[in-house]
Design a protein around this motif. Structure first.
Motif, mmCIF file in Angstrom:
data_model
loop_
_atom_site.group_PDB
_atom_site.id
_atom_site.type_symbol
_atom_site.label_atom_id
_atom_site.label_comp_id
_atom_site.label_asym_id
_atom_site.label_seq_id
_atom_site.Cartn_x
_atom_site.Cartn_y
_atom_site.Cartn_z
ATOM 1 N N GLN A 91 15.286 1.729 -5.347
ATOM 2 C CA GLN A 91 14.510 1.120 -4.257
ATOM 3 C C GLN A 91 15.342 0.875 -2.998
ATOM 4 O OE1 GLN A 91 12.401 -2.348 -5.816
ATOM 5 N NE2 GLN A 91 11.809 -1.232 -7.663
ATOM 6 N N TRP A 92 16.573 1.309 -3.002
ATOM 7 C CA TRP A 92 17.473 1.121 -1.851
ATOM 8 C C TRP A 92 16.873 1.635 -0.543
ATOM 9 C CZ3 TRP A 92 21.093 -1.749 -0.065
ATOM 10 C CH2 TRP A 92 22.134 -1.307 0.764
ATOM 11 N N PRO A 93 16.202 2.795 -0.509
ATOM 12 C CA PRO A 93 15.644 3.258 0.778
ATOM 13 C C PRO A 93 14.523 2.365 1.312
ATOM 14 C CG PRO A 93 15.812 5.085 -0.791
ATOM 15 C CD PRO A 93 16.030 3.815 -1.563
ATOM 16 N N GLN A 94 14.011 1.482 0.467
ATOM 17 C CA GLN A 94 12.868 0.656 0.853
ATOM 18 C C GLN A 94 13.286 -0.749 1.278
ATOM 19 O OE1 GLN A 94 9.581 1.409 -1.839
ATOM 20 N NE2 GLN A 94 9.011 -0.731 -1.742
ATOM 21 N N LEU A 95 14.577 -0.953 1.417
ATOM 22 C CA LEU A 95 15.090 -2.296 1.731
ATOM 23 C C LEU A 95 14.459 -2.843 3.025
ATOM 24 C CD1 LEU A 95 17.445 -4.080 0.431
ATOM 25 C CD2 LEU A 95 18.731 -3.423 2.457
ATOM 26 N N VAL A 105 0.361 -4.506 -6.179
ATOM 27 C CA VAL A 105 0.052 -3.491 -5.157
ATOM 28 C C VAL A 105 1.345 -2.815 -4.682
ATOM 29 C CG1 VAL A 105 -0.904 -3.130 -2.834
ATOM 30 C CG2 VAL A 105 -1.975 -4.782 -4.402
ATOM 31 N N TRP A 106 2.361 -3.614 -4.462
ATOM 32 C CA TRP A 106 3.664 -3.110 -4.007
ATOM 33 C C TRP A 106 4.210 -2.064 -4.979
ATOM 34 C CZ3 TRP A 106 8.874 -3.912 -5.679
ATOM 35 C CH2 TRP A 106 9.862 -3.712 -4.702
ATOM 36 N N LEU A 107 4.047 -2.332 -6.263
ATOM 37 C CA LEU A 107 4.533 -1.378 -7.269
ATOM 38 C C LEU A 107 3.768 -0.059 -7.190
ATOM 39 C CD1 LEU A 107 4.952 -3.701 -10.408
ATOM 40 C CD2 LEU A 107 6.770 -2.524 -9.167
ATOM 41 N N TYR A 110 3.922 1.621 -3.212
ATOM 42 C CA TYR A 110 5.202 1.996 -2.598
ATOM 43 C C TYR A 110 6.285 2.344 -3.632
ATOM 44 C CZ TYR A 110 3.200 -0.086 1.585
ATOM 45 O OH TYR A 110 2.387 -0.378 2.643
ATOM 46 N N THR A 111 6.413 1.493 -4.642
ATOM 47 C CA THR A 111 7.617 1.538 -5.468
ATOM 48 C C THR A 111 7.585 2.685 -6.470
ATOM 49 O OG1 THR A 111 7.760 -0.825 -5.144
ATOM 50 C CG2 THR A 111 9.083 0.101 -6.914
ATOM 51 N N PHE A 112 6.478 2.833 -7.186
ATOM 52 C CA PHE A 112 6.420 3.919 -8.167
ATOM 53 C C PHE A 112 6.521 5.290 -7.484
ATOM 54 C CE2 PHE A 112 4.069 1.043 -11.439
ATOM 55 C CZ PHE A 112 5.278 0.469 -11.792
ATOM 56 N N ALA A 179 -1.989 2.560 -19.008
ATOM 57 C CA ALA A 179 -2.885 1.623 -18.328
ATOM 58 C C ALA A 179 -2.239 1.043 -17.075
ATOM 59 C CB ALA A 179 -3.281 0.487 -19.282
ATOM 60 N N GLN A 180 -0.909 0.986 -17.027
ATOM 61 C CA GLN A 180 -0.239 0.354 -15.885
ATOM 62 C C GLN A 180 0.697 1.290 -15.127
ATOM 63 O OE1 GLN A 180 -0.429 -2.713 -14.476
ATOM 64 N NE2 GLN A 180 -2.084 -3.375 -15.811
ATOM 65 N N CYS A 181 1.099 2.399 -15.754
ATOM 66 C CA CYS A 181 2.032 3.312 -15.091
ATOM 67 C C CYS A 181 1.283 4.557 -14.633
ATOM 68 C CB CYS A 181 3.149 3.722 -16.041
ATOM 69 S SG CYS A 181 4.007 2.340 -16.799
ATOM 70 N N PRO A 182 1.553 5.023 -13.430
ATOM 71 C CA PRO A 182 0.823 6.187 -12.934
ATOM 72 C C PRO A 182 1.234 7.458 -13.687
ATOM 73 C CG PRO A 182 2.588 5.605 -11.425
ATOM 74 C CD PRO A 182 2.572 4.544 -12.484
#
Lengths: 456, 456
Positions: A91-95, A105-107, A110-112, A179-182
């Motif tokens: 996640q370093w590029p998203q600092l 929502v963030w996960l 953006y994050t996944f 159910a939770q991971c894309p």
């Protein structure tokens, strides 16, 4: 040898002459004034002598002759390197970006998608090199990392930390629940997640030249991302291997309730039932742990990674830190890159003070003082520094964070610098020096960093 | 001319070619991409042209030939200089120290003894030079200062700000109440406090070369330090002179209650009754202002100096910032040196976001979500930046904080730097650039600062 720009000579320094500060207990500062710290070839501290003693002067003379003595300037202080218990390396590029969304929502938004890009090994290598350099420059000598689900990129992170000499505990992330991971970013099955975790453990354990600098971590992302089957497999692997474990626990209203609804018990209790709560377990956040959970954590000797900057955006409340410390829970600090916007543990140390003060005072001026306050919640700057160093080492069950014989020489030099707001003055007491460092030191005030005696 | 180390040439720059960012309204970013900003001899912006337009290219050519063109690097951004609405200049030596005491103890035990030392003009001069340099290095181009009760030291502060070219609003502090001020540090009488205030106003108004850079401020410390007689005199002087006014208002439980008990009305209402609440009044803190007070502030056009870092230690609650902004109160940011431990308005901008988020989420995890939250309290990073620049200018009633024709060219260049944690990347959108700056830029990322067109 005291020239602070003499890089070549310093790479092989083995003796450090100056004043060292460390915090053996919460709120307690120990001043090692004008001492010489001697470091062995294994990176551990061999001896600490008063600089003016016979042993001290003999050692200084010996190392001066050998060209392995580093002498601090009068306005510089030797401090233990800092311990970051919670970093998501990919996640370093998203600092500093997208901090206005709730966790779930963030996960997904953006994050996944970002983490999925670490299937690309070149991308991963470039980011991870930048990250490790950035954390070392901030004085962070030990980091507990979540990588991504990708085995090659996770191996690359281990290689980079070893090459750069950063003490690192690294986990390939496990997450298999459809159910939770894309679909584009999850483990194919519990079995494959376990197999990849075993493969990464084996890789680190046979890494040439490792000698304990890099450790593998069993890393179920968090209960919402994992099936019960995977959590059971990883719990068994933790028992079998003795490896460290990391996951998230009771971070937000949403996560806390999700686990209660799915498992019928609290997050910490569920992790315990899967065999994931042990002496070498680090739980990120824990803001909503209840009294029974605290008993469980103390019983297991598990630790909490307190991430006060990230908590502001994703946790819905402040960690009741003082309550946890008073009950004997191990707690260290984490940046939670990129849930937290700063890569600096010092930033998080001062934010830990701030969070504790705001919990104590309350925040809503429309409430009466008595309704608003939560008494005895505050910590002071020195306790925050202890959390950043000594206590992080205790949580990880590693001999780091103190200047003590047998402990690893993970250290940094802090002093005034043109680009920083720290203003140490000649008459400052050690307590004042420490307060000023916690409240105002930044990256530019950290001029040198060593891990296991090696300058980085 | 684009060499960023070419200091000599830049002192006389009159044209600035690059991308500028500013915030004309809360939450609204305006991007002036590849423009040329032309600055007149009075320090005001004469024109802003697209760099590629006929006018822009002609101006660039003209200033390039004259040696008065500054061209930004592609990874640098021109931003408005920042406005600090609340600094206690004599408290600079105490930065980051003694933050564990409540306000009334902190004042009597640490602050008043320190401020009393400014009877020594040499001491004052040395401290104030260090302070002004430190704030400028942090990109703070305008500061509203409390000095001490000493007229010679306060004159010295004005001289230093003028010499260093920092836009400054400066007040000799008035405090005459023997019940709250120690005998070694208070005005001899209301009459002498008024006389010294008048003398300082006259001094600034006749300061050679001033031309509006330095302004005097009528400065009753706060109601607890002042007799009614002094407050009445200073209120009359404010009406008569049109000068700015600064004081503290409803900062803590203690201060808020003290004024209620002594005056029988709220702090803001009492200040209004003394004639101290006007368009050019800045009230520090205001955490406990009620709905009627807000109406009063809006009616008067008075502003609040929001000091979110200081509030953590001394204010017992978070300022209900969004509520104030939604009702139209002018608000800017303040460091409150040394109640706040950082001299950086950027640090306070990010803390303003944090405070607003913690007010919204609540802090005590033991409360239910519905009991804990104060909905619609948050601000975003861009609004924090607007507070630090544009809104600070509005509060002071000065043409600063925006790149707009007729506004003063008070500006800074921000970009990546070796000593900083800011990591701007080529593909970042302007919104991302701004978020990264608010969350991670520090002193070392600010490479150049101009006030009224003069490089400092």
């Amino acid at each position: 040898m005291s020239d602070r720009n003499s890089t070549a000579a310093r790479a092989s320094d083995r003796a450090f002459l100056g004043t060292a500060l460390h915090a053996p207990a919460p709120g307690r500062l120990e001043v090692l004034r004008d001492v010489i710290v001697l470091v062995g070839p294994d990176g551990a501290i061999d001896a600490i002598h008063p600089g003016a003693s016979g042993d001290g002067m003999a050692a200084a003379a010996r190392h001066r002759t050998a060209g392995t003595l580093r002498t601090l300037e009068p306005d510089q202080y030797l401090l233990p390197g800092m311990v970051d218990l919670h970093v998501h390396a990919p996640q370093w590029p998203q600092l500093g970006l997208a901090l206005d969304e709730p966790l779930e929502v963030w996960l997904q938004k953006y994050t996944f998608p970002l983490e999925a890009r670490y299937a690309d090994l070149d991308f991963a290598t470039a980011v991870y090199e930048s990250l490790v350099d950035g954390l070392l420059a901030n004085g962070t000598t030990t980091v507990m990392y979540y990588a991504s689900i990708h085995l090659p990129a996770t191996r690359a992170l281990a290689d980079i930390c070893l090459r750069r000499s950063q003490r690192a505990l690294i986990g390939r992330v496990s997450m298999d629940d459809p159910a939770q991971c894309p679909p584009y970013y999850r483990d194919a099955s519990a079995a494959s997640a376990e197999a990849d975790t075993r493969a990464f453990i084996a890789y680190v354990q046979s890494l040439p030249g490792n000698r304990g600098l890099i450790s593998p971590v069993i890393t179920p992302r968090f209960i919402p991302s994992c099936t019960d089957g995977l959590l059971q497999r990883l719990g068994s692997l933790a028992q079998e291997s003795g490896c460290h474990v990391q996951t998230h626990c009771s971070e937000s209203d949403w996560q806390h309730r999700y686990v209660l609804e799915r498992c019928g018990i609290s997050d910490a209790a569920a992790l315990e039932s899967f065999g994931l709560l042990g002496r070498r377990t680090i739980l990120a956040h824990g803001n909503f742990v209840g009294d029974d959970d605290v008993t469980r954590l103390v019983g297991a000797g598990a630790g909490i990674a307190h991430c006060p900057l990230s908590n502001v955006y994703f946790s819905d409340a402040v960690l009741p830190l003082r309550r946890l410390l008073d009950r004997g829970v191990h707690v260290g600090l984490g940046t939670d890159i990129a849930g937290g916007a700063s890569p600096s543990i010092l930033d998080n140390a001062r934010q830990a003070v701030i969070a504790s003060r705001l919990l104590e005072s309350g925040v809503d001026a429309a409430l009466e003082r008595g309704q608003r306050r939560r008494e005895a919640s505050r910590i002071d700057a020195l306790t925050a520094f202890w959390l950043a160093t000594t206590s992080g080492g205790i949580a990880l069950d590693l001999p780091i964070g103190l200047f003590r014989v047998g402990y690893q020489f993970d250290a940094m030099v802090v002093g005034n610098a043109a680009g920083g707001n720290l203003r140490l003055e000649a008459g400052d007491s050690p307590q004042q020096v420490l307060q000023k460092i916690v409240y105002n030191a930044g990256r530019s005030n950290i001029s040198d960093v060593w891990v296991a005696g090696r300058r980085v």
